[in-house]
Each structure stands twice: as C-alpha cells, then as structure tokens.
Design an enzyme around this catalytic site. Sequence first.
Site, PDB file in Angstrom:
ATOM      1  N   LYS A  44      32.012   2.207  40.653  1.00  0.00           N
ATOM      2  CA  LYS A  44      30.660   2.247  41.215  1.00  0.00           C
ATOM      3  C   LYS A  44      30.706   2.391  42.731  1.00  0.00           C
ATOM      4  O   LYS A  44      30.005   3.231  43.307  1.00  0.00           O
ATOM      5  CB  LYS A  44      29.882   0.977  40.836  1.00  0.00           C
ATOM      6  CG  LYS A  44      28.408   1.048  41.211  1.00  0.00           C
ATOM      7  CD  LYS A  44      27.750  -0.304  41.273  1.00  0.00           C
ATOM      8  CE  LYS A  44      27.992  -0.947  42.599  1.00  0.00           C
ATOM      9  NZ  LYS A  44      27.185  -2.118  42.900  1.00  0.00           N
ATOM     10  N   ASP A  81      24.339   0.428  39.040  1.00  0.00           N
ATOM     11  CA  ASP A  81      24.245  -0.967  39.461  1.00  0.00           C
ATOM     12  C   ASP A  81      23.282  -1.682  38.504  1.00  0.00           C
ATOM     13  O   ASP A  81      22.885  -1.126  37.482  1.00  0.00           O
ATOM     14  CB  ASP A  81      23.800  -1.073  40.930  1.00  0.00           C
ATOM     15  CG  ASP A  81      22.354  -0.604  41.132  1.00  0.00           C
ATOM     16  OD1 ASP A  81      21.710  -0.111  40.166  1.00  0.00           O
ATOM     17  OD2 ASP A  81      21.855  -0.737  42.263  1.00  0.00           O
TER      18      ASP A  81
END
Length: 207
Positions: free
Chosen positions: A118, A136
């Site tokens: 991420k 997220d």
Amino acid sequence: MKRNLQIKELFLKNFDKPITELKFKNLYELIVCVMLSAQCTDKRVNLITPNLFKAYPDIKSLANANLSSLKSYIQSCSFFNNKAQNLIKMAKAVCENFNGEIPLNEKDLKSLTGVGQKTAHVVLIEWCGANFMAVDTHVFRVSHRLNLSKAKTPEATEEDLTRIFKDNLNYLHQAMVLFGRYTCKAKKPLCKECFLSHLCTSKDKEI
C-alpha cells in the site's frame, strides 16, 4: 458490468484529479508522510511533519537520527515506536542500497523496511501518477459497501478494483479515500448527500 462503469465515471466526475491531503515538498517527505499515515489520520501527520522535517530535512539526516530523538517528534502518531524504527531503517537502506536516492519502482520500494504494497503504491501514485490502486481503510470500506469487492484482505480488494476499473486508478484511489473520509464514513455515512446513493445497496445505508 454497467453499474461498475457508472460508479467509476461518477467518481472521476465528482473528484477532478484529486491528490492526497498529506503535505510534502519532495519525494523524501512524501515517503515519510505515507509511512506515518498508516493507521493515523493525514491531519495528524500534517501537524507532526513541519518540525520533523526541520530536524531531519533529508534522507541522510534521517538515516543518522537518534531513535529516542526521532520518537519525540512523532510520539503523537499511532504506533510511533515501530514507525520511528522503520523510518531509520528505511533511510539507511536508501543510503546503503540506492545511493541515497529513493527508488521509484514497486519491487525496490517494497524492499525498504516499513514499506508494504500500500505504501509503495501510494508513493508511486502521488509522485509518478502511476496506474496503481492502493487500499486503505477508507477504500476497503467503500469498495465493500458498493459491492465492488467481497475480498477479505486489502491486497485481494486491490486486485478486484484493479480488474474492474483498469485505468485512472491513481485518481480513483484518491477519490475513494476522500469519499470514504468525508461522505461514506464508517459511522453515520452521509447517504442523503451521496452521489452514488442510487447505486448503493449496502446494509449500512441510511435513508
């Protein structure tokens, strides 16, 4: 699916080339901000970083930082003990393995301590406009409420979104972050103001 295409088009229409709310001046500041933002609000990170970057203005100074001193600058951030250690290790690796230049490809970024998929994707999205999706908590919640994914993990959710949307992923990622932060909130989503309400069948929907 026609519905998925409608969702994509409405995100791109309602968020005109959105960018992160993190404040940074260069690639070094960006990667530090993104690492600090894990399970912490952008607002909190933006309060921490001005003094942090005064103390450690570049990757070399961060690599040589004293751990307890660094912790004192970021102690209001969640998981600051781990993040302080990871920031120093990340900076040392950049200096030792990449001649002090933060790499701009997924594989090398993920080789840095504290940089997962991420974080790597967010850095590449924000700095390079790369066609990546990053998941997220906001993107995860939004994609599941909109029935774009049923995946149990952020990585598998990212795969679903990448397959469905294909392009403009950098803008769609940031649109979904902002949408989840301000409209499709975890508690009390603003369904009456939502431009996707007519396409949403979530059990969390508030009419």
